[in-house]
Design a protein around this motif. Structure first.
Motif, PDB file in Angstrom:
ATOM      1  N   MET A   1       0.821  -1.190   0.000  1.00 46.69           N
ATOM      2  CA  MET A   1       0.000   0.000   0.000  1.00 46.69           C
ATOM      3  C   MET A   1       0.865   1.254   0.000  1.00 46.69           C
ATOM      4  O   MET A   1       0.541   2.226  -0.662  1.00 46.69           O
ATOM      5  CB  MET A   1      -0.928  -0.034   1.223  1.00 46.69           C
ATOM      6  N   VAL A   2       1.953   1.185   0.768  1.00 47.42           N
ATOM      7  CA  VAL A   2       2.859   2.326   0.820  1.00 47.42           C
ATOM      8  C   VAL A   2       3.461   2.570  -0.556  1.00 47.42           C
ATOM      9  O   VAL A   2       3.632   3.714  -0.984  1.00 47.42           O
ATOM     10  CB  VAL A   2       3.962   2.098   1.880  1.00 47.42           C
ATOM     11  N   PHE A   3       3.757   1.481  -1.272  1.00 44.72           N
ATOM     12  CA  PHE A   3       4.319   1.609  -2.623  1.00 44.72           C
ATOM     13  C   PHE A   3       3.374   2.384  -3.526  1.00 44.72           C
ATOM     14  O   PHE A   3       3.811   3.259  -4.286  1.00 44.72           O
ATOM     15  CB  PHE A   3       4.599   0.234  -3.214  1.00 44.72           C
ATOM     16  N   LEU A   4       2.082   2.088  -3.459  1.00 45.14           N
ATOM     17  CA  LEU A   4       1.112   2.788  -4.297  1.00 45.14           C
ATOM     18  C   LEU A   4       1.030   4.267  -3.953  1.00 45.14           C
ATOM     19  O   LEU A   4       0.912   5.111  -4.843  1.00 45.14           O
ATOM     20  CB  LEU A   4      -0.268   2.146  -4.164  1.00 45.14           C
ATOM     21  N   LEU A   5       1.117   4.592  -2.682  1.00 49.36           N
ATOM     22  CA  LEU A   5       1.085   5.994  -2.279  1.00 49.36           C
ATOM     23  C   LEU A   5       2.328   6.736  -2.759  1.00 49.36           C
ATOM     24  O   LEU A   5       2.245   7.864  -3.247  1.00 49.36           O
ATOM     25  CB  LEU A   5       0.949   6.110  -0.764  1.00 49.36           C
ATOM     26  N   VAL A   6       3.485   6.105  -2.649  1.00 48.97           N
ATOM     27  CA  VAL A   6       4.723   6.719  -3.122  1.00 48.97           C
ATOM     28  C   VAL A   6       4.684   6.864  -4.638  1.00 48.97           C
ATOM     29  O   VAL A   6       5.055   7.904  -5.191  1.00 48.97           O
ATOM     30  CB  VAL A   6       5.949   5.888  -2.681  1.00 48.97           C
ATOM     31  N   PHE A   7       4.214   5.836  -5.332  1.00 54.17           N
ATOM     32  CA  PHE A   7       4.106   5.868  -6.794  1.00 54.17           C
ATOM     33  C   PHE A   7       3.159   6.982  -7.234  1.00 54.17           C
ATOM     34  O   PHE A   7       3.461   7.755  -8.148  1.00 54.17           O
ATOM     35  CB  PHE A   7       3.624   4.506  -7.304  1.00 54.17           C
ATOM     36  N   THR A   8       2.023   7.106  -6.574  1.00 56.85           N
ATOM     37  CA  THR A   8       1.057   8.147  -6.896  1.00 56.85           C
ATOM     38  C   THR A   8       1.641   9.532  -6.630  1.00 56.85           C
ATOM     39  O   THR A   8       1.468  10.453  -7.431  1.00 56.85           O
ATOM     40  CB  THR A   8      -0.225   7.954  -6.069  1.00 56.85           C
ATOM     41  N   GLY A   9       2.329   9.668  -5.535  1.00 57.33           N
ATOM     42  CA  GLY A   9       2.970  10.941  -5.221  1.00 57.33           C
ATOM     43  C   GLY A   9       4.011  11.314  -6.262  1.00 57.33           C
ATOM     44  O   GLY A   9       4.124  12.484  -6.661  1.00 57.33           O
ATOM     45  N   PHE A  10       4.771  10.324  -6.717  1.00 55.85           N
ATOM     46  CA  PHE A  10       5.778  10.571  -7.755  1.00 55.85           C
ATOM     47  C   PHE A  10       5.128  11.022  -9.052  1.00 55.85           C
ATOM     48  O   PHE A  10       5.586  11.977  -9.689  1.00 55.85           O
ATOM     49  CB  PHE A  10       6.605   9.298  -7.990  1.00 55.85           C
ATOM     50  N   ILE A  11       4.038  10.387  -9.448  1.00 56.35           N
ATOM     51  CA  ILE A  11       3.325  10.761 -10.673  1.00 56.35           C
ATOM     52  C   ILE A  11       2.774  12.184 -10.555  1.00 56.35           C
ATOM     53  O   ILE A  11       2.889  12.982 -11.490  1.00 56.35           O
ATOM     54  CB  ILE A  11       2.192   9.759 -10.973  1.00 56.35           C
ATOM     55  N   CYS A  12       2.192  12.500  -9.424  1.00 48.64           N
ATOM     56  CA  CYS A  12       1.655  13.856  -9.220  1.00 48.64           C
ATOM     57  C   CYS A  12       2.761  14.899  -9.238  1.00 48.64           C
ATOM     58  O   CYS A  12       2.605  15.974  -9.835  1.00 48.64           O
ATOM     59  CB  CYS A  12       0.888  13.923  -7.901  1.00 48.64           C
ATOM     60  N   LEU A  13       3.880  14.599  -8.602  1.00 51.99           N
ATOM     61  CA  LEU A  13       5.001  15.532  -8.584  1.00 51.99           C
ATOM     62  C   LEU A  13       5.569  15.724  -9.990  1.00 51.99           C
ATOM     63  O   LEU A  13       5.864  16.854 -10.394  1.00 51.99           O
ATOM     64  CB  LEU A  13       6.090  15.025  -7.633  1.00 51.99           C
ATOM     65  N   ALA A  14       5.707  14.641 -10.748  1.00 50.65           N
ATOM     66  CA  ALA A  14       6.200  14.741 -12.121  1.00 50.65           C
ATOM     67  C   ALA A  14       5.240  15.575 -12.969  1.00 50.65           C
ATOM     68  O   ALA A  14       5.669  16.414 -13.771  1.00 50.65           O
ATOM     69  CB  ALA A  14       6.378  13.349 -12.722  1.00 50.65           C
ATOM     70  N   GLY A  15       3.943  15.375 -12.806  1.00 50.69           N
ATOM     71  CA  GLY A  15       2.950  16.155 -13.542  1.00 50.69           C
ATOM     72  C   GLY A  15       3.029  17.630 -13.192  1.00 50.69           C
ATOM     73  O   GLY A  15       2.923  18.494 -14.067  1.00 50.69           O
ATOM     74  N   LEU A  16       3.229  17.929 -11.926  1.00 50.95           N
ATOM     75  CA  LEU A  16       3.352  19.318 -11.496  1.00 50.95           C
ATOM     76  C   LEU A  16       4.590  19.974 -12.100  1.00 50.95           C
ATOM     77  O   LEU A  16       4.521  21.091 -12.620  1.00 50.95           O
ATOM     78  CB  LEU A  16       3.405  19.398  -9.970  1.00 50.95           C
ATOM     79  N   VAL A  17       5.718  19.278 -12.065  1.00 45.98           N
ATOM     80  CA  VAL A  17       6.962  19.828 -12.618  1.00 45.98           C
ATOM     81  C   VAL A  17       6.823  20.062 -14.119  1.00 45.98           C
ATOM     82  O   VAL A  17       7.198  21.129 -14.633  1.00 45.98           O
ATOM     83  CB  VAL A  17       8.147  18.893 -12.306  1.00 45.98           C
ATOM     84  N   ILE A  18       6.281  19.097 -14.843  1.00 44.79           N
ATOM     85  CA  ILE A  18       6.108  19.241 -16.289  1.00 44.79           C
ATOM     86  C   ILE A  18       5.156  20.398 -16.595  1.00 44.79           C
ATOM     87  O   ILE A  18       5.401  21.187 -17.514  1.00 44.79           O
ATOM     88  CB  ILE A  18       5.613  17.924 -16.906  1.00 44.79           C
ATOM     89  N   THR A  19       4.091  20.522 -15.832  1.00 43.97           N
ATOM     90  CA  THR A  19       3.142  21.618 -16.034  1.00 43.97           C
ATOM     91  C   THR A  19       3.813  22.968 -15.806  1.00 43.97           C
ATOM     92  O   THR A  19       3.647  23.896 -16.600  1.00 43.97           O
ATOM     93  CB  THR A  19       1.941  21.474 -15.088  1.00 43.97           C
ATOM     94  N   LEU A  20       4.590  23.078 -14.749  1.00 46.19           N
ATOM     95  CA  LEU A  20       5.257  24.345 -14.461  1.00 46.19           C
ATOM     96  C   LEU A  20       6.299  24.697 -15.521  1.00 46.19           C
ATOM     97  O   LEU A  20       6.500  25.871 -15.836  1.00 46.19           O
ATOM     98  CB  LEU A  20       5.905  24.294 -13.073  1.00 46.19           C
ATOM     99  N   ILE A  21       6.945  23.694 -16.081  1.00 45.16           N
ATOM    100  CA  ILE A  21       7.918  23.952 -17.145  1.00 45.16           C
ATOM    101  C   ILE A  21       7.217  24.473 -18.386  1.00 45.16           C
ATOM    102  O   ILE A  21       7.649  25.452 -19.000  1.00 45.16           O
ATOM    103  CB  ILE A  21       8.728  22.674 -17.466  1.00 45.16           C
ATOM    104  N   TYR A  22       6.116  23.848 -18.772  1.00 42.05           N
ATOM    105  CA  TYR A  22       5.429  24.229 -19.999  1.00 42.05           C
ATOM    106  C   TYR A  22       4.602  25.507 -19.863  1.00 42.05           C
ATOM    107  O   TYR A  22       4.186  26.078 -20.860  1.00 42.05           O
ATOM    108  CB  TYR A  22       4.561  23.090 -20.518  1.00 42.05           C
ATOM    109  N   ILE A  23       4.358  25.971 -18.659  1.00 39.44           N
ATOM    110  CA  ILE A  23       3.654  27.243 -18.480  1.00 39.44           C
ATOM    111  C   ILE A  23       4.511  28.382 -19.027  1.00 39.44           C
ATOM    112  O   ILE A  23       3.990  29.349 -19.594  1.00 39.44           O
ATOM    113  CB  ILE A  23       3.325  27.479 -16.985  1.00 39.44           C
ATOM    114  N   ASN A  24       5.814  28.276 -18.881  1.00 41.41           N
ATOM    115  CA  ASN A  24       6.710  29.358 -19.287  1.00 41.41           C
ATOM    116  C   ASN A  24       7.031  29.353 -20.777  1.00 41.41           C
ATOM    117  O   ASN A  24       7.652  30.293 -21.261  1.00 41.41           O
ATOM    118  CB  ASN A  24       8.009  29.277 -18.490  1.00 41.41           C
TER     119      ASN A  24
END
Length: 61
Positions: A1-24
């Motif tokens: 279960m912890v693995f899924l939470l870490v995996f989900t957090g990683f996906i969300c963080l990657a999405g946030l970083v990519i979004t912030l890069i492409y905003i500029n």
């Protein structure tokens, strides 16, 4: 279960970083029709793949 939470957090963080890069990034040839088409294809392809990944991980763990 912890693995899924870490995996989900990683996906969300990657999405946030990519979004912030492409905003500029400025696109001088922006077209709302092209954007809508690309977004539609993205959702039609990625949402089923994401659902399948979640189901497969749920059965494996």
């Amino acid at each position: 279960m912890v693995f899924l939470l870490v995996f989900t957090g990683f996906i969300c963080l990657a999405g946030l970083v990519i979004t912030l890069i492409y905003i500029n990034v400025t696109d001088h040839s922006y077209s709302s029709e092209k954007s809508f088409t690309n977004l539609s294809w993205m959702y039609l392809v990625l949402v089923p793949i994401a659902i399948l990944i979640v189901i497969v991980l749920a059965f494996l763990l």
